[in-house]
Structures are given as structure tokens and as C-alpha cells.
Design an enzyme around this catalytic site. Sequence first.
Site, PDB file in Angstrom:
ATOM      1  N   LYS A  42     -24.007  -9.178  10.510  1.00  0.00           N
ATOM      2  CA  LYS A  42     -23.537  -8.068   9.655  1.00  0.00           C
ATOM      3  C   LYS A  42     -24.455  -7.914   8.435  1.00  0.00           C
ATOM      4  O   LYS A  42     -24.927  -6.822   8.133  1.00  0.00           O
ATOM      5  CB  LYS A  42     -22.084  -8.312   9.183  1.00  0.00           C
ATOM      6  CG  LYS A  42     -21.101  -8.585  10.313  1.00  0.00           C
ATOM      7  CD  LYS A  42     -19.706  -8.843   9.815  1.00  0.00           C
ATOM      8  CE  LYS A  42     -19.506 -10.099   8.978  1.00  0.00           C
ATOM      9  NZ  LYS A  42     -19.711 -11.377   9.674  1.00  0.00           N
ATOM     10  N   ARG A 117     -10.606  -7.715   6.586  1.00  0.00           N
ATOM     11  CA  ARG A 117     -10.603  -8.894   7.447  1.00  0.00           C
ATOM     12  C   ARG A 117      -9.198  -9.271   7.896  1.00  0.00           C
ATOM     13  O   ARG A 117      -9.028 -10.269   8.592  1.00  0.00           O
ATOM     14  CB  ARG A 117     -11.159 -10.062   6.630  1.00  0.00           C
ATOM     15  CG  ARG A 117     -12.446 -10.617   7.146  1.00  0.00           C
ATOM     16  CD  ARG A 117     -12.885 -11.579   6.084  1.00  0.00           C
ATOM     17  NE  ARG A 117     -13.777 -12.563   6.538  1.00  0.00           N
ATOM     18  CZ  ARG A 117     -15.072 -12.565   6.225  1.00  0.00           C
ATOM     19  NH1 ARG A 117     -15.596 -11.595   5.519  1.00  0.00           N
ATOM     20  NH2 ARG A 117     -15.817 -13.555   6.618  1.00  0.00           N
ATOM     21  N   ARG A 156     -29.426 -20.933   8.752  1.00  0.00           N
ATOM     22  CA  ARG A 156     -29.581 -19.832   7.793  1.00  0.00           C
ATOM     23  C   ARG A 156     -29.970 -20.331   6.399  1.00  0.00           C
ATOM     24  O   ARG A 156     -29.488 -21.345   5.913  1.00  0.00           O
ATOM     25  CB  ARG A 156     -28.257 -19.062   7.681  1.00  0.00           C
ATOM     26  CG  ARG A 156     -28.279 -18.051   6.536  1.00  0.00           C
ATOM     27  CD  ARG A 156     -27.209 -17.023   6.620  1.00  0.00           C
ATOM     28  NE  ARG A 156     -25.866 -17.575   6.592  1.00  0.00           N
ATOM     29  CZ  ARG A 156     -24.781 -16.840   6.731  1.00  0.00           C
ATOM     30  NH1 ARG A 156     -24.878 -15.542   6.903  1.00  0.00           N
ATOM     31  NH2 ARG A 156     -23.588 -17.412   6.707  1.00  0.00           N
ATOM     32  N   ARG A 189     -25.886 -21.929   2.022  1.00  0.00           N
ATOM     33  CA  ARG A 189     -24.518 -21.692   1.569  1.00  0.00           C
ATOM     34  C   ARG A 189     -23.664 -22.932   1.824  1.00  0.00           C
ATOM     35  O   ARG A 189     -23.846 -23.610   2.831  1.00  0.00           O
ATOM     36  CB  ARG A 189     -23.925 -20.497   2.343  1.00  0.00           C
ATOM     37  CG  ARG A 189     -24.119 -19.196   1.640  1.00  0.00           C
ATOM     38  CD  ARG A 189     -23.771 -18.019   2.488  1.00  0.00           C
ATOM     39  NE  ARG A 189     -22.436 -18.060   3.102  1.00  0.00           N
ATOM     40  CZ  ARG A 189     -21.930 -17.052   3.804  1.00  0.00           C
ATOM     41  NH1 ARG A 189     -22.610 -15.942   3.974  1.00  0.00           N
ATOM     42  NH2 ARG A 189     -20.725 -17.145   4.345  1.00  0.00           N
ATOM     43  N   ARG A 200     -13.829 -21.149   9.908  1.00  0.00           N
ATOM     44  CA  ARG A 200     -14.159 -19.718   9.726  1.00  0.00           C
ATOM     45  C   ARG A 200     -13.935 -18.960  11.041  1.00  0.00           C
ATOM     46  O   ARG A 200     -13.440 -17.836  11.036  1.00  0.00           O
ATOM     47  CB  ARG A 200     -15.607 -19.580   9.226  1.00  0.00           C
ATOM     48  CG  ARG A 200     -15.782 -20.093   7.804  1.00  0.00           C
ATOM     49  CD  ARG A 200     -17.238 -20.349   7.448  1.00  0.00           C
ATOM     50  NE  ARG A 200     -18.052 -19.156   7.394  1.00  0.00           N
ATOM     51  CZ  ARG A 200     -19.381 -19.163   7.340  1.00  0.00           C
ATOM     52  NH1 ARG A 200     -20.046 -20.319   7.323  1.00  0.00           N
ATOM     53  NH2 ARG A 200     -20.046 -18.042   7.296  1.00  0.00           N
TER      54      ARG A 200
END
Length: 240
Positions: A42, A117, A156, A189, A200
Site C-alpha cells: 500500500k 481498518r 523492509r 520499524r 498484525r
Amino acid sequence: MGGLDLSEIDTGDLVREVQRRLECLSKPEKRLILIGPPGSGKGTQSPMIKNENCLCHLATGDMLRAAVAAKTPLGLEAKKAMEAGALVSDEIVVGLIEDNMKRPECRTGFVLDGFPRTVVQAQKLDEMLQHKGQTIDRVLNFAVRDQLLVDRITGRWVHPASGRSYHEKFAPPKVAGVDDVTGEPLVKRKDDNAETLKSRLSAFHAQTAPVIAYYKEKVVHIKADKAQGEVAGQVRRALA
Ligand code: AP5
């Protein structure tokens, strides 16, 4: 002009910005939602969608991380849920979206990344838009199997100030550990680890997947397990 001295800005940059704004005048209004599990792409696709359609980009995750870093009362409240991989309260995120939608660059449309969400958030968003005689045009569902997401999330690296993300295998920066644009260091992160990813993903399947059904008439399914360029192509076709 709020202290901004235009003579200090490069002429080429200024001309390009004026050209961009002129092109934006002919773009139709668009109000878009991106839904997908963590790591589905996203945030990666949002800058292209925003730039090519002249929209503002509202990412609740980025807003919440900025509040956590600034240690605001809202940030302190959100921190625990975020680090556990759980959702922050509907009240907090709806308030953030309501405030940010007032920004001038959101006037002709927006791309919502990570919001709504929950079905409650979607209902609140609909109410907000109804008051302004507006509606959501399209919902892009970034579909990827859970197994693929572990690699994407653990590899990431992000540039916190801009929200730009990189991947050590799939989208490496030009110089390892450094943002391509600013040269500033990239960071990991706190919630980007295999353990927190499990929570998650559970939150996504239990609370966010029902939002896809809520918008069923507006949903376009994107095969987000493909390479980045191919995903961008599907997104462009969905918005044409
Ligand atoms: P948020 O920041 O929204 O995180 P998320 O939804 O978990 O999504 P990610 O940012 O992890 O993934 P992405 O889809 O943007 O992936 P990306 O493009 O970076 O939310 C964080 C937390 O905030 C939540 O857990 C919650 O606590 C809270 N929160 C936020 N919004 C909320 C809300 N509305 N309500 C309640 N709580 C909320 O890609 C990932 C990696 O893969 C990158 O390294 C990228 O380079 C790579 N990649 C991307 N596309 C491809 C591709 N096609 N092929 C290969 N690699 C790719």
C-alpha cells in the site's frame, strides 16, 4: 507568502511544479481506499497513485508513528497497541482522518492508506463524506498470501520523515542504509518483526477483511504478490 522566498527555488523545479498544478486542474476528483495486509505494498504504490491523480495521501500508520515519536498524548496512547501489533482505537484514527482531510491538497480527492481498518471506521468515514455530498469512488484490495509477507516485512527499511520504504532484496536503496532522496539514515520499524507480524495479520483477518465486504460494489482486487511494476500497472488500469 508565509516567509517563503520563491527566488531561492530552482527555476526548473518551479516550472515543473506550475506544470504539475496546471495538469492537475484537468484531473477528475477521486476518493480512494487501499486495503491490504501489512507488507502488501500500500505504502509503496501510494506515491504513484497520489502523484498521477493529484490526490493527497493520508496514511494513518505514518500519522500515528509521528505522534509516537513526538510523544504527544495521542502518541502515548497509541504506542502500546502499535508495538503489540493490535489496532489503535477507532476514535483516535477517525479523529486523525477528520483533521487531515481538511488540508487544502485533499480538496479534490485523497488516497487513504491503512484506513478504514474496521467496519466502524468505514461507517464513520461514510458519514463524514455524506455531510460534504461526497463518496468513495474505488477501493483497491491488495491481496497477498500471508506466507509471502514475512520476507517483505522483515526486509523492509524506512525513511521516517517521508514514509518512503525500501527492501533489502526487492527494492534496495542506491546506497545501503541511506534514503535515496535526502541521504538520511534508514531505520527498521519496531513492529517489523516476525512475532509482531502474527498479531498484525490476525488483526487484519479478524477486523479489516470485513471492510472489503462492506465496500463490495467498489472493490477492485489487485494481485499484489506480483513484482512492483506489475502491481503498479494493475493499479493504473483499476483507476483508468
Ligand atoms: P501501518 O503503518 O498502516 O502498517 P500496515 O497496514 O501493517 O502496513 P505496512 O506499512 O506494514 O505495509 P504496506 O502495505 O504499506 O507495505 P509496503 O508498501 O511498505 O499501521 C501500523 C500500525 O498502526 C497498525 O498495526 C495499527 O496498530 C496502527 N494503525 C494504523 N492505521 C490504523 C487504523 N486505521 N485503525 C487502527 N489502528 C491503525 O511494503 C512492504 C515491503 O515490501 C517494503 O519493504 C517494500 O519495498 C516491499 N514491497 C512492496 N511491494 C512489493 C512487491 N510488489 N514485491 C516485492 N516487494 C514489495
